[in-house]
Motif scaffolding. Structure first.
Motif, PDB file in Angstrom:
ATOM      1  N   ALA A   1     -20.072   4.691  99.553  1.00  0.00           N
ATOM      2  CA  ALA A   1     -21.175   4.794  98.587  1.00  0.00           C
ATOM      3  C   ALA A   1     -21.139   6.157  97.900  1.00  0.00           C
ATOM      4  O   ALA A   1     -21.358   6.266  96.695  1.00  0.00           O
TER       5      ALA A   1
ATOM      6  N   ASP B   1     -24.120  -1.560  92.971  1.00  0.00           N
ATOM      7  CA  ASP B   1     -25.463  -1.952  93.409  1.00  0.00           C
ATOM      8  C   ASP B   1     -25.546  -1.985  94.933  1.00  0.00           C
ATOM      9  O   ASP B   1     -26.561  -1.594  95.516  1.00  0.00           O
TER      10      ASP B   1
ATOM     11  N   ALA C   1     -23.716  -0.077  96.795  1.00  0.00           N
ATOM     12  CA  ALA C   1     -23.679   1.348  97.156  1.00  0.00           C
ATOM     13  C   ALA C   1     -25.074   1.965  97.073  1.00  0.00           C
ATOM     14  O   ALA C   1     -25.469   2.748  97.936  1.00  0.00           O
ATOM     15  N   MET C   2     -25.835   1.597  96.027  1.00  0.00           N
ATOM     16  CA  MET C   2     -27.190   2.134  95.891  1.00  0.00           C
ATOM     17  C   MET C   2     -28.054   1.709  97.075  1.00  0.00           C
ATOM     18  O   MET C   2     -28.865   2.490  97.581  1.00  0.00           O
ATOM     19  N   ASP C   3     -27.900   0.458  97.521  1.00  0.00           N
ATOM     20  CA  ASP C   3     -28.665  -0.015  98.677  1.00  0.00           C
ATOM     21  C   ASP C   3     -28.291   0.766  99.930  1.00  0.00           C
ATOM     22  O   ASP C   3     -29.157   1.128 100.731  1.00  0.00           O
TER      23      ASP C   3
ATOM     24  N   GLU D   1     -29.833   4.222  99.817  1.00  0.00           N
ATOM     25  CA  GLU D   1     -31.271   4.206 100.103  1.00  0.00           C
ATOM     26  C   GLU D   1     -31.537   4.010 101.584  1.00  0.00           C
ATOM     27  O   GLU D   1     -32.359   4.715 102.178  1.00  0.00           O
TER      28      GLU D   1
ATOM     29  N   THR E   1     -30.503   7.163 103.539  1.00  0.00           N
ATOM     30  CA  THR E   1     -31.433   8.262 103.304  1.00  0.00           C
ATOM     31  C   THR E   1     -32.714   8.045 104.091  1.00  0.00           C
ATOM     32  O   THR E   1     -33.265   8.978 104.674  1.00  0.00           O
ATOM     33  N   THR E   2     -33.202   6.802 104.109  1.00  0.00           N
ATOM     34  CA  THR E   2     -34.405   6.504 104.883  1.00  0.00           C
ATOM     35  C   THR E   2     -34.164   6.797 106.360  1.00  0.00           C
ATOM     36  O   THR E   2     -35.010   7.401 107.031  1.00  0.00           O
TER      37      THR E   2
ATOM     38  N   ASP F   1     -32.022   8.953 107.630  1.00  0.00           N
ATOM     39  CA  ASP F   1     -31.978  10.410 107.796  1.00  0.00           C
ATOM     40  C   ASP F   1     -33.384  11.000 107.781  1.00  0.00           C
ATOM     41  O   ASP F   1     -33.714  11.875 108.570  1.00  0.00           O
ATOM     42  N   PHE F   2     -34.203  10.501 106.848  1.00  0.00           N
ATOM     43  CA  PHE F   2     -35.580  10.958 106.727  1.00  0.00           C
ATOM     44  C   PHE F   2     -36.327  10.721 108.035  1.00  0.00           C
ATOM     45  O   PHE F   2     -37.012  11.600 108.555  1.00  0.00           O
TER      46      PHE F   2
ATOM     47  N   GLY G   1     -38.335  -2.518 106.600  1.00  0.00           N
ATOM     48  CA  GLY G   1     -39.289  -1.649 105.930  1.00  0.00           C
ATOM     49  C   GLY G   1     -40.490  -1.375 106.823  1.00  0.00           C
ATOM     50  O   GLY G   1     -40.733  -2.089 107.805  1.00  0.00           O
TER      51      GLY G   1
ATOM     52  N   SER H   1     -32.457   0.161  90.414  1.00  0.00           N
ATOM     53  CA  SER H   1     -31.982  -0.190  91.746  1.00  0.00           C
ATOM     54  C   SER H   1     -32.585  -1.525  92.204  1.00  0.00           C
ATOM     55  O   SER H   1     -31.912  -2.354  92.812  1.00  0.00           O
TER      56      SER H   1
ATOM     57  N   ASP I   1     -30.829  -4.332  90.345  1.00  0.00           N
ATOM     58  CA  ASP I   1     -29.370  -4.232  90.300  1.00  0.00           C
ATOM     59  C   ASP I   1     -28.858  -4.209  88.868  1.00  0.00           C
ATOM     60  O   ASP I   1     -27.835  -4.831  88.544  1.00  0.00           O
TER      61      ASP I   1
ATOM     62  N   MET J   1     -28.498   6.844  89.742  1.00  0.00           N
ATOM     63  CA  MET J   1     -28.056   7.276  91.076  1.00  0.00           C
ATOM     64  C   MET J   1     -28.222   8.783  91.223  1.00  0.00           C
ATOM     65  O   MET J   1     -28.616   9.278  92.279  1.00  0.00           O
TER      66      MET J   1
ATOM     67  N   THR K   1     -34.468  12.631  96.082  1.00  0.00           N
ATOM     68  CA  THR K   1     -34.473  12.524  97.533  1.00  0.00           C
ATOM     69  C   THR K   1     -34.275  13.893  98.165  1.00  0.00           C
ATOM     70  O   THR K   1     -34.926  14.232  99.151  1.00  0.00           O
TER      71      THR K   1
ATOM     72  N   PHE L   1     -36.791  15.726 100.645  1.00  0.00           N
ATOM     73  CA  PHE L   1     -36.302  16.206 101.930  1.00  0.00           C
ATOM     74  C   PHE L   1     -36.708  17.656 102.141  1.00  0.00           C
ATOM     75  O   PHE L   1     -37.228  18.037 103.183  1.00  0.00           O
TER      76      PHE L   1
ATOM     77  N   THR M   1     -43.825  11.569 108.101  1.00  0.00           N
ATOM     78  CA  THR M   1     -42.485  11.181 107.662  1.00  0.00           C
ATOM     79  C   THR M   1     -42.455   9.727 107.218  1.00  0.00           C
ATOM     80  O   THR M   1     -41.919   9.390 106.163  1.00  0.00           O
TER      81      THR M   1
ATOM     82  N   ARG N   1     -41.766   8.830 103.180  1.00  0.00           N
ATOM     83  CA  ARG N   1     -40.600   8.048 102.778  1.00  0.00           C
ATOM     84  C   ARG N   1     -41.024   6.696 102.206  1.00  0.00           C
ATOM     85  O   ARG N   1     -40.461   6.209 101.232  1.00  0.00           O
TER      86      ARG N   1
ATOM     87  N   THR O   1     -39.937   5.536  98.470  1.00  0.00           N
ATOM     88  CA  THR O   1     -39.127   4.387  98.071  1.00  0.00           C
ATOM     89  C   THR O   1     -39.972   3.349  97.356  1.00  0.00           C
ATOM     90  O   THR O   1     -39.453   2.366  96.858  1.00  0.00           O
TER      91      THR O   1
ATOM     92  N   GLU P   1     -42.096   1.491  98.858  1.00  0.00           N
ATOM     93  CA  GLU P   1     -42.373   0.393  99.770  1.00  0.00           C
ATOM     94  C   GLU P   1     -43.845   0.401 100.178  1.00  0.00           C
ATOM     95  O   GLU P   1     -44.420  -0.646 100.466  1.00  0.00           O
TER      96      GLU P   1
END
Lengths: 457, 457
Positions: A217, A244, A246-248, A251, A254-255, A257-258, A270, B221, B224, B247, B254, B258, B334, B338, B342, B344
């Motif tokens: 990605a 597309d 790769a974008m998923d 995301e 990153t979530t 890692d967060f 989610g 995103s 797509d 991207m 992000t 962070f 956190t 996040r 996103t 969500e």
């Protein structure tokens, strides 16, 4: 954006079982929005809807549903229906669903698929979760390098209905090895009679099927690619990963890692769709571990019990000092974790970054010591102010160096650097802070008049 | 990936001033990699290189350089050279560089550009930083809806060399209003004689030019998309934003989130290229603010000085209790930060999430109280164990509710929810923790025998 207005007409058509009207509505509506709506509808309504509409719409909307919903709906479909659905879906999406089934059901579905699709499914579903292979698709356009540009354009036209993307085309030699690539734009602009191998880009950037998906990605994002070709160890083309997907991946990573940075375990779904029990489980492990980590601070305090009894006012400065170390350490860890996450910082940079951090943390510590000195002098006396100031510089430096080094250490031992979370760094800094502060304080207090005057309240 | 091997030959050709050889090398090499290498070369070498190579290569590589490097190189170029460079670059990239110049120089460069490019540059550079307008490009393919599919394909072929993407095409009515869209794939598959308005997707998802860039990136995103059309208030098409720019926006946003979550200010550039002084400045503000926040904990402790002098062993449990509140609070913050980041989680979900958090944090607190009880009983006695256990439940609940509510509160007041960082939440929890623990402890200690036995060490 008009899907909210579409939903009432979709519901009415569904109630009438008028699937012709439904298909007409879906021809123009974005599948991502429809899927988002139906993800919240009851499973029986969603199943009725997906079974009735045209297969092409069904495949597209089904691909956008969350994994748990996909699995529940798949239970309501026959093996025949699933075989048809999987054939219509993009290879990478269907392989993900396929992998959630029991072996017996997989076998039964495979028997109902045509030869080529069965081979693709078996191959795609065999790649390990988290690798490039697991998110790639086999529906790409590849062309023998000895054909002409105009022959290639014909092939693109023929493949257009099925390929996941037709905008990047790959050239192969007779052994199916990847030798070049061209974008559709380059093909359109090239001389129609030229042989592909004379006009193609032959220095192809590709990735191997076992590369971690986040690295793939990152490559796509770095090169602004529409898609990246995936090759096996013989340099044979086995699939492509599109932007597309790769974008998923980015995301999701990153979530993760967060969440790690906040000491929460990695959530599969989610936040809203995660059950209370799972959330509890993902949080309690770290919380309890950190509680036991805090016991070291407690032991440190117990060791200095005599000093505290004599000089209870010292405790006033304890949260402030250990908190500052934790805060500086969290900052340093955050910078490193994100730097390693985006690939901007490399494990080799550790020594040079350590030097920078040493300098910055020293100046940070001095600034904070100066800021707090008037207050510690007013609350205590000159000795207390000195003890607090010296401790502040030492604790901020220790915390910063710990915070910046921990992600590298974890990485070195094959763990995720993001595990060096703020809470973990703070807990480690607490113990160091307690030891540093009371050691420094006991030197000053014994060096001074024995029982210096400390006013409180 | 072969750019490392390419660099020696690039350096040799550059030393010989052999720009023909350089252009041949660059024809096949990915511009992103070349830019990454030259970002680290001295400015005079980079300028020599960019001035010598073909304009098309120069524009591409220049676009990938970091902003500060772009500005330094631009100082070495004449206004004529810059006008040519900006004409060749994608509109969104050149507008970013253009906006870094002084008004006098902007004027002088504009005078040297052709009419159409000048208009584009003025328009693109007028959008506010951070909006969809500031990252969009005007090099798209738009076609009158009354033309046929085959006429549209001809237009695509003509525009192919200049447009940022030709893979998504937009249909306009006579007033230049956006009425439809088709992908190049759909165009290729459609009946060549059909009128566009009879085959195009007429329910176009578009964004307005003043929408925040992160929202536009999220839409791309979600759907797509390869690109999203940007319209003004009359629904007139003014530009497109492509997936690769989306991207980049997502990665930058992000990273900012962070850093905020770790109480570091937002960095304009990457970690390695940020100066030591900037890093210091971005960290010290929060550290000093948090130090003064910690003074509330200190004041709380001062208030309970008498209790601490009588029962110094209570201090042993202080880091553990306030740490646990901070950790649980960081986790909750956190998850919310996040989730809001996103998209969500929505600000409207606050009450329902509060209910869930209330339940989860209560169970988390009880689990941790149970885990720590044997130790606090062994270290102290039944009263101490009770005080620690009750405090633990209360502190974990307070911390969690604070951590989950703070991002919503900040959002409500127009601030970035990510400002509810781990360190900020921990510092707030510290003060609450001190008050809760010593209040509970003083009830138990006075309710008990007066001076209960507490063994230490």
């Amino acid at each position: 954006m008009n899907t909210i207005e579409l939903m009432p007409s979709i519901r009415r058509a569904l109630a009438r079982r008028d699937f012709t009207a439904l298909n007409d509505i879906l021809d123009d509506a974005p599948a991502a929005d429809i899927a988002e709506r139906f993800a919240r509808e009851p499973d029986d309504i969603s199943t009725l809807f997906l079974k009735g509409i045209a297969l092409k719409h069904c495949a597209e909307i089904f691909s956008y549903l969350p994994a748990d919903k996909q699995l529940r709906i798949a239970q309501e479909l026959s093996d025949d229906e699933l075989a048809r659905l999987f054939t219509e879906m993009d290879g990478d999406d269907s392989a993900d669903v396929f992998n959630m089934f029991e072996p017996v059901r997989r076998e039964s579905i495979l028997r109902r698929m045509a030869h080529k699709e069965r081979e693709d499914m078996l191959r795609l579903s065999s790649y390990e979760e988290g690798t490039a292979g697991s998110i790639m698709t086999s529906e790409y356009v590849s062309i023998n390098e000895r054909l002409t540009v105009s022959e290639a354009l014909n092939k693109v036209r023929q493949t257009a209905p099925d390929a996941e993307t037709i905008y990047q085309v790959y050239m192969l030699d007779d052994q199916q090895r990847l030798t070049g690539t061209m974008s559709l734009r380059q093909l359109i602009l090239a001389d129609p009679l030229a042989r592909l191998d004379s006009v193609m880009i032959s220095d192809v950037v590709s990735a191997s099927s076992d590369m971690p998906q986040e690295d793939v990605a990152r490559m796509i994002s770095h090169y602004d690619f529409l898609a990246i070709p995936i090759v096996n160890h013989d340099n044979k083309l086995v699939g492509i990963v599109t932007y597309d997907d790769a974008m998923d991946v980015v995301e999701k990573e990153t979530t993760d890692d967060f969440h790690r940075a906040g000491s929460v375990g990695v959530l599969e779904q989610g936040l809203s769709s995660t059950s209370l029990f799972t959330l509890y489980r993902k949080r309690i492990v770290w919380l309890v571990l950190l509680v036991f980590g805090s016991l070291f601070s407690g032991a440190g305090i117990a060791h200095f019990q005599g000093l505290i009894e004599a000089q209870a006012a010292l405790v006033i400065f304890l949260p402030l000092l250990i908190g500052s170390g934790g805060n500086a350490g969290s900052q340093a860890a955050t910078l490193m974790v994100r730097g390693l996450g985006t690939g901007e910082v490399n494990i080799r940079d550790w020594t040079s970054l350590l030097g920078r951090e040493l300098l910055i943390s020293c100046v940070l510590g001095i600034t904070m010591a100066v800021a707090i000195s008037p207050i510690s002098y007013a609350r205590g006396n000159f000795d207390v102010a000195c003890a607090v100031a010296i401790s502040m510089v030492a604790i901020v430096m220790v915390g910063s160096l710990l915070g910046m080094s921990l992600p590298f250490l974890l990485n070195r031992f094959g763990l995720d650097p993001a595990t060096a979370s703020g809470p973990l760094v703070s807990t480690l800094c607490d113990s160091c802070g307690v030891l540093v502060f009371f050691s420094v304080a006991s030197m000053f207090i014994s060096a001074a008049t024995g029982t210096p005057h400390v006013s409180c309240g």
